[in-house]
Design a protein around this motif. Sequence first.
Motif, mmCIF file in Angstrom:
data_model
loop_
_atom_site.group_PDB
_atom_site.id
_atom_site.type_symbol
_atom_site.label_atom_id
_atom_site.label_comp_id
_atom_site.label_asym_id
_atom_site.label_seq_id
_atom_site.Cartn_x
_atom_site.Cartn_y
_atom_site.Cartn_z
ATOM 1 N N HIS A 143 -5.705 1.429 -6.935
ATOM 2 C CA HIS A 143 -5.297 0.727 -5.732
ATOM 3 C C HIS A 143 -3.968 1.382 -5.532
ATOM 4 O O HIS A 143 -3.179 1.594 -6.586
ATOM 5 C CB HIS A 143 -5.362 -0.527 -5.407
ATOM 6 C CG HIS A 143 -4.471 -1.297 -6.537
ATOM 7 N ND1 HIS A 143 -4.810 -1.661 -7.762
ATOM 8 C CD2 HIS A 143 -3.064 -1.746 -6.437
ATOM 9 C CE1 HIS A 143 -3.785 -2.322 -8.292
ATOM 10 N NE2 HIS A 143 -2.749 -2.174 -7.343
ATOM 11 N N PHE A 145 -0.333 0.004 -3.381
ATOM 12 C CA PHE A 145 0.472 -1.007 -2.863
ATOM 13 C C PHE A 145 1.027 -0.781 -1.555
ATOM 14 O O PHE A 145 1.908 0.039 -1.513
ATOM 15 C CB PHE A 145 1.162 -1.917 -3.684
ATOM 16 C CG PHE A 145 1.621 -3.465 -3.176
ATOM 17 C CD1 PHE A 145 0.639 -4.346 -3.179
ATOM 18 C CD2 PHE A 145 2.907 -3.411 -2.801
ATOM 19 C CE1 PHE A 145 1.194 -5.426 -2.877
ATOM 20 C CE2 PHE A 145 3.385 -4.709 -2.361
ATOM 21 C CZ PHE A 145 2.289 -5.693 -2.404
ATOM 22 N N LYS A 149 -2.920 -4.662 -1.366
ATOM 23 C CA LYS A 149 -3.575 -3.616 -2.141
ATOM 24 C C LYS A 149 -4.426 -3.011 -1.072
ATOM 25 O O LYS A 149 -5.274 -3.539 -0.323
ATOM 26 C CB LYS A 149 -4.363 -4.374 -3.250
ATOM 27 C CG LYS A 149 -3.560 -4.917 -4.188
ATOM 28 C CD LYS A 149 -4.318 -5.612 -5.583
ATOM 29 C CE LYS A 149 -3.229 -5.907 -6.599
ATOM 30 N NZ LYS A 149 -4.262 -6.575 -7.620
ATOM 31 N N TYR A 151 -7.426 -0.407 -1.434
ATOM 32 C CA TYR A 151 -8.533 0.028 -2.296
ATOM 33 C C TYR A 151 -9.225 1.553 -1.657
ATOM 34 O O TYR A 151 -8.855 1.896 -0.766
ATOM 35 C CB TYR A 151 -9.388 -0.898 -2.829
ATOM 36 C CG TYR A 151 -9.141 -2.175 -3.350
ATOM 37 C CD1 TYR A 151 -8.699 -2.369 -4.834
ATOM 38 C CD2 TYR A 151 -8.527 -3.292 -2.646
ATOM 39 C CE1 TYR A 151 -8.088 -3.153 -5.273
ATOM 40 C CE2 TYR A 151 -8.112 -4.377 -3.282
ATOM 41 C CZ TYR A 151 -7.962 -4.365 -4.591
ATOM 42 O OH TYR A 151 -7.184 -5.577 -5.184
ATOM 43 N N SER A 353 -5.015 1.868 -12.413
ATOM 44 C CA SER A 353 -4.641 0.407 -11.755
ATOM 45 C C SER A 353 -3.876 0.656 -10.603
ATOM 46 O O SER A 353 -4.467 1.474 -9.615
ATOM 47 C CB SER A 353 -3.963 -0.564 -12.636
ATOM 48 O OG SER A 353 -2.668 0.035 -13.367
ATOM 49 N N GLN A 354 -2.459 0.317 -10.404
ATOM 50 C CA GLN A 354 -1.797 0.665 -9.183
ATOM 51 C C GLN A 354 -1.149 2.190 -9.350
ATOM 52 O O GLN A 354 -0.764 2.533 -10.382
ATOM 53 C CB GLN A 354 -0.495 -0.111 -9.173
ATOM 54 C CG GLN A 354 0.085 -0.211 -7.780
ATOM 55 C CD GLN A 354 1.305 -1.190 -7.648
ATOM 56 O OE1 GLN A 354 0.984 -2.222 -7.722
ATOM 57 N NE2 GLN A 354 2.413 -0.549 -7.409
ATOM 58 N N ASP A 356 0.932 5.300 -7.282
ATOM 59 C CA ASP A 356 1.926 5.546 -6.378
ATOM 60 C C ASP A 356 2.228 6.783 -6.078
ATOM 61 O O ASP A 356 1.549 7.710 -6.568
ATOM 62 C CB ASP A 356 3.357 4.903 -6.602
ATOM 63 C CG ASP A 356 3.184 3.538 -7.230
ATOM 64 O OD1 ASP A 356 3.023 2.468 -6.358
ATOM 65 O OD2 ASP A 356 3.412 3.206 -8.372
#
Length: 507
Positions: A143, A145, A149, A151, A353-354, A356
């Motif tokens: 995901h 942010f 979040k 997705y 996961s996260q 950027d």
Amino acid sequence: MAQRPIHRQTNLHVQSLLKSEKGPRNDSLNKVAFRVGKDIASGKADGGNVEAIVKAALQTGLGPKEVQRTLQSGVQAGKKVVEESNPYSGLTTSAWPIPDKAVFYGFAGEFAEFAVEKSEADPIAVLATFLCRFGVEVGQSPHMFAGEKQYSRINAVLVGQSSKARKGTSSIPIRELFVFNEKEWIPAQTSQGPLSSGEGLIHAIRDPELKYHVDKSTGVGEQITMDPGVEDKRLFILDQEFAGALACTKREGNTLSTIVRTLFDGGTIEPLTKTSKLVATNPHVAITTHITLQELHARLDRVEIFNGFANRFLWLCVRRTKLIPFPEPLDSQLVRAFQKKLHLLLESSKACSQMDFDPEAKKEWGNIYPLLAKERADLLGSVLNRSEAYVRRIALIYALLDGSDCVRLPHLKAALALWDYCEQSARFIFAGLESDSTCQKIMEALEESGGKLDTSGLYKFFGNHISKRKMTVALNNLLASKNIRVEELRPQGGGRPRKIFYLCEKS
């Protein structure tokens, strides 16, 4: 191209202008310019007539600046009279959208182009279906942010002309590609639809239903599983009859529109109904659906456009791109090669996961964000106002398809290119559906007046023929979307304040 000969009536006015006395010659020039403006708007005259008038006006002794100012004012006034008398004068048509090559970046583009080599399917249709399906398969771990979040779930509507658009053909390669050995990868649930109710959607991804039961003879209680539910919350829906879904949204009490909007946003879904106890925790659902342009115009309610249902979808124009009288099946060996690579990408995505932006993509996002975040008060804005979320989600999918641990500049550029195609498509698809153009006319009035008008000036722009309610609603919409701002000037001697409306810089 040769200019038209001077219009006969214009020639008479030119002769009159040359004979005019010193006093009324400016008025004479204005009358001639007005007539030429009408002739130009109706197709009877062109630039040659204007040149003849300029020459004649200068011969009368009028100064060049005076001639230019009077001529421009008169011609515009003449044009406006003809245009306002013709109901089709403002008629515009949109061009069929053309995708930038950047949309076919990476694995998704490679497969889309491979899939249509010996097929009549539109590569954009294959690409969009692929991105939707892949975004579901990777689940909810990767995901970005952005306050909340974002997705990898996206929805798409493929809009074309009946069977000639080959919308259905575009889904066949995706079905062949996403075939897995379940020992290696457990695929997401898939459904062919049709989309009919919100409860039906939730049922496909429902939580277990538990009931506490007490034995009357022993007084001992225990949890009983009434329904095991669905453990895997990933669901890809390929509904080839979106017209049916739109018909369902108009039925009283139907929750399809509400649930689709909620599924896009995420979180637990628990409708507050008397009869249904369905709950779906953290669903991960994407929809690809098909409709013809005629069905869409007949079925889509303006309520669904303005309530946020429409902007939960990417709208893409698709059509047959070439004629292939003898289409061939996909090369099975090449399909297997794509499947092996797809499996590796899915496995690597599980570890993400996260994610950027890298520094280069972050800089580009900072530059483009003000344009994406700009609110629009018109109907098209209601379709496109979820641009920031969608570009992030699409960029995330492109990054995962590159096996990347962050979103890089090529991924962002690919996402922006796809969004640009969706904007072009939306303009084509929804052209003419907006019957109330008051907001747009107010913006035009402010632009023509240098970005500033009071209420009297606005009413004058509308020929003093607009209801107070209609003007108020339009102004409030523009104020809410920050396209305009308002200031109140209070007279020194008291009395009602004067409202001045300004065009915001970003608009």
